[in-house]
Design a protein around this motif. Structure first.
Motif, PDB file in Angstrom:
ATOM      1  N   ASN A 138      23.578 -26.436 -49.388  1.00 46.07           N
ATOM      2  CA  ASN A 138      22.696 -26.994 -48.359  1.00 46.07           C
ATOM      3  C   ASN A 138      23.483 -27.513 -47.161  1.00 46.07           C
ATOM      4  O   ASN A 138      23.055 -27.348 -46.007  1.00 46.07           O
ATOM      5  CB  ASN A 138      21.801 -28.080 -48.944  1.00 46.07           C
ATOM      6  CG  ASN A 138      20.766 -27.511 -49.897  1.00 46.07           C
ATOM      7  OD1 ASN A 138      20.359 -26.359 -49.766  1.00 46.07           O
ATOM      8  ND2 ASN A 138      20.351 -28.302 -50.858  1.00 46.07           N
ATOM      9  N   LEU A 139      24.630 -28.118 -47.408  1.00 43.82           N
ATOM     10  CA  LEU A 139      25.475 -28.581 -46.303  1.00 43.82           C
ATOM     11  C   LEU A 139      26.013 -27.404 -45.497  1.00 43.82           C
ATOM     12  O   LEU A 139      26.083 -27.464 -44.262  1.00 43.82           O
ATOM     13  CB  LEU A 139      26.630 -29.434 -46.833  1.00 43.82           C
ATOM     14  CG  LEU A 139      26.238 -30.809 -47.378  1.00 43.82           C
ATOM     15  CD1 LEU A 139      27.432 -31.471 -48.059  1.00 43.82           C
ATOM     16  CD2 LEU A 139      25.682 -31.692 -46.274  1.00 43.82           C
ATOM     17  N   GLU A 142      23.177 -26.192 -43.329  1.00 40.29           N
ATOM     18  CA  GLU A 142      22.994 -27.114 -42.188  1.00 40.29           C
ATOM     19  C   GLU A 142      24.075 -26.895 -41.130  1.00 40.29           C
ATOM     20  O   GLU A 142      23.812 -26.960 -39.931  1.00 40.29           O
ATOM     21  CB  GLU A 142      22.986 -28.561 -42.669  1.00 40.29           C
ATOM     22  CG  GLU A 142      21.731 -28.943 -43.429  1.00 40.29           C
ATOM     23  CD  GLU A 142      20.450 -28.705 -42.639  1.00 40.29           C
ATOM     24  OE1 GLU A 142      20.397 -29.051 -41.434  1.00 40.29           O
ATOM     25  OE2 GLU A 142      19.499 -28.153 -43.217  1.00 40.29           O
ATOM     26  N   LYS A 143      25.287 -26.613 -41.586  1.00 38.08           N
ATOM     27  CA  LYS A 143      26.385 -26.324 -40.654  1.00 38.08           C
ATOM     28  C   LYS A 143      26.068 -25.064 -39.845  1.00 38.08           C
ATOM     29  O   LYS A 143      26.339 -24.998 -38.641  1.00 38.08           O
ATOM     30  CB  LYS A 143      27.692 -26.150 -41.437  1.00 38.08           C
ATOM     31  CG  LYS A 143      28.890 -25.873 -40.585  1.00 38.08           C
ATOM     32  CD  LYS A 143      30.136 -25.762 -41.457  1.00 38.08           C
ATOM     33  CE  LYS A 143      31.337 -25.324 -40.662  1.00 38.08           C
ATOM     34  NZ  LYS A 143      32.507 -25.114 -41.529  1.00 38.08           N
ATOM     35  N   PHE A 145      23.097 -23.997 -39.016  1.00 38.18           N
ATOM     36  CA  PHE A 145      22.097 -24.366 -38.000  1.00 38.18           C
ATOM     37  C   PHE A 145      22.740 -25.147 -36.857  1.00 38.18           C
ATOM     38  O   PHE A 145      22.376 -24.978 -35.697  1.00 38.18           O
ATOM     39  CB  PHE A 145      20.952 -25.173 -38.615  1.00 38.18           C
ATOM     40  CG  PHE A 145      19.949 -24.330 -39.345  1.00 38.18           C
ATOM     41  CD1 PHE A 145      19.254 -23.322 -38.690  1.00 38.18           C
ATOM     42  CD2 PHE A 145      19.697 -24.543 -40.695  1.00 38.18           C
ATOM     43  CE1 PHE A 145      18.330 -22.536 -39.371  1.00 38.18           C
ATOM     44  CE2 PHE A 145      18.775 -23.763 -41.371  1.00 38.18           C
ATOM     45  CZ  PHE A 145      18.085 -22.755 -40.711  1.00 38.18           C
ATOM     46  N   ALA A 146      23.711 -25.964 -37.172  1.00 39.33           N
ATOM     47  CA  ALA A 146      24.387 -26.753 -36.138  1.00 39.33           C
ATOM     48  C   ALA A 146      25.144 -25.863 -35.154  1.00 39.33           C
ATOM     49  O   ALA A 146      25.418 -26.275 -34.031  1.00 39.33           O
ATOM     50  CB  ALA A 146      25.342 -27.764 -36.783  1.00 39.33           C
ATOM     51  N   GLN A 151      16.117 -23.486 -36.467  1.00 39.68           N
ATOM     52  CA  GLN A 151      15.378 -23.705 -37.712  1.00 39.68           C
ATOM     53  C   GLN A 151      13.929 -23.287 -37.508  1.00 39.68           C
ATOM     54  O   GLN A 151      13.351 -23.519 -36.448  1.00 39.68           O
ATOM     55  CB  GLN A 151      15.441 -25.169 -38.134  1.00 39.68           C
ATOM     56  CG  GLN A 151      16.750 -25.508 -38.797  1.00 39.68           C
ATOM     57  CD  GLN A 151      16.721 -26.894 -39.406  1.00 39.68           C
ATOM     58  OE1 GLN A 151      16.446 -27.863 -38.732  1.00 39.68           O
ATOM     59  NE2 GLN A 151      17.037 -26.964 -40.678  1.00 39.68           N
ATOM     60  N   ASP A 157      16.715 -18.409 -39.870  1.00 46.64           N
ATOM     61  CA  ASP A 157      16.745 -19.028 -41.203  1.00 46.64           C
ATOM     62  C   ASP A 157      17.459 -18.121 -42.202  1.00 46.64           C
ATOM     63  O   ASP A 157      18.260 -18.582 -43.020  1.00 46.64           O
ATOM     64  CB  ASP A 157      15.330 -19.336 -41.695  1.00 46.64           C
ATOM     65  CG  ASP A 157      14.681 -20.509 -40.982  1.00 46.64           C
ATOM     66  OD1 ASP A 157      15.353 -21.189 -40.186  1.00 46.64           O
ATOM     67  OD2 ASP A 157      13.481 -20.740 -41.226  1.00 46.64           O
ATOM     68  N   ALA A 160      21.138 -18.274 -41.437  1.00 42.28           N
ATOM     69  CA  ALA A 160      21.718 -19.542 -41.905  1.00 42.28           C
ATOM     70  C   ALA A 160      21.922 -19.512 -43.415  1.00 42.28           C
ATOM     71  O   ALA A 160      22.958 -19.976 -43.913  1.00 42.28           O
ATOM     72  CB  ALA A 160      20.826 -20.714 -41.497  1.00 42.28           C
ATOM     73  N   GLY A 164      25.527 -19.872 -45.047  1.00 46.13           N
ATOM     74  CA  GLY A 164      25.737 -20.920 -46.040  1.00 46.13           C
ATOM     75  C   GLY A 164      26.228 -20.347 -47.354  1.00 46.13           C
ATOM     76  O   GLY A 164      27.147 -20.888 -47.980  1.00 46.13           O
TER      77      GLY A 164
END
Length: 182
Positions: A138-139, A142-143, A145-146, A151, A157, A160, A164
């Motif tokens: 999950n981290l 999120e990275k 998406f950053a 999103q 999605d 990402a 991930g």
């Protein structure tokens, strides 16, 4: 890692996918679908023109999904989606297995898209792989998406989730020869 005890994926190309739909309710309707191959080189994105109206959409979808729609050549009917997506998947020329982070929300759309007898691509596995829910994964998502991915845009999605998975898999795997299963 992927959570699925289905047939081995070593021979299948993984394709990460995501969908956006009108609501998390009784009668959701498909808005868009995005897919990206494991190699990151091939993508597919479609927005549906005949499955929903804006009044079908929840407030969340109005705020977080509809503003990301691209229009143009990505807009198609469900019949066109069935044909185009089926051809795109078959063009891989090898077995493919879809990967989702939401079995209960995303996978039913694949079943619906290919629900007419004879439309299921021959090289598409009948069961998806499911991304596990790990803090590290999950981290990593999120990275991704950053880095600028949007999103609640189905293709971003999917991208990402792929990024991930790659980052998490790299940390989990010591050999480049092994492709980890989440």
């Amino acid at each position: 890692m992927l959570n699925n005890d289905a047939s081995p994926v070593a021979t299948a190309m993984l394709i990460f996918f995501d969908t956006e739909f009108t609501q998390l309710g009784i009668d959701p309707r498909l808005i868009s679908i995005g897919l990206v191959a494991e190699d990151g080189e091939r993508t597919f994105y479609a927005e549906l023109s005949d499955t929903y109206t804006e009044k079908d959409c929840s407030e969340f979808v109005h705020l977080a999904v509809l503003p990301h729609l691209e229009g143009g050549t990505s807009v198609m009917t469900m019949v066109e989606l069935t044909l185009r997506l089926g051809n795109w998947l078959e063009d891989f020329g090898q077995p493919v297995r879809l990967v989702t982070d939401s079995l209960s929300w995303d996978w039913p759309w694949i079943q619906k898209i290919f629900s007419i007898q004879g439309t299921w691509p021959e090289n598409l596995a009948r069961k998806p792989e499911i991304l596990g829910q790990y803090t590290e994964l999950n981290l990593a998502i999120e990275k991704a998406f950053a880095s600028g991915l949007r999103q609640h845009h189905s293709l971003d999605d999917a991208k990402a989730n792929r990024l991930g998975w790659l980052e998490h898999s790299t940390k989990e795997t010591k050999s480049d020869e092994d492709r980890p299963i989440l």
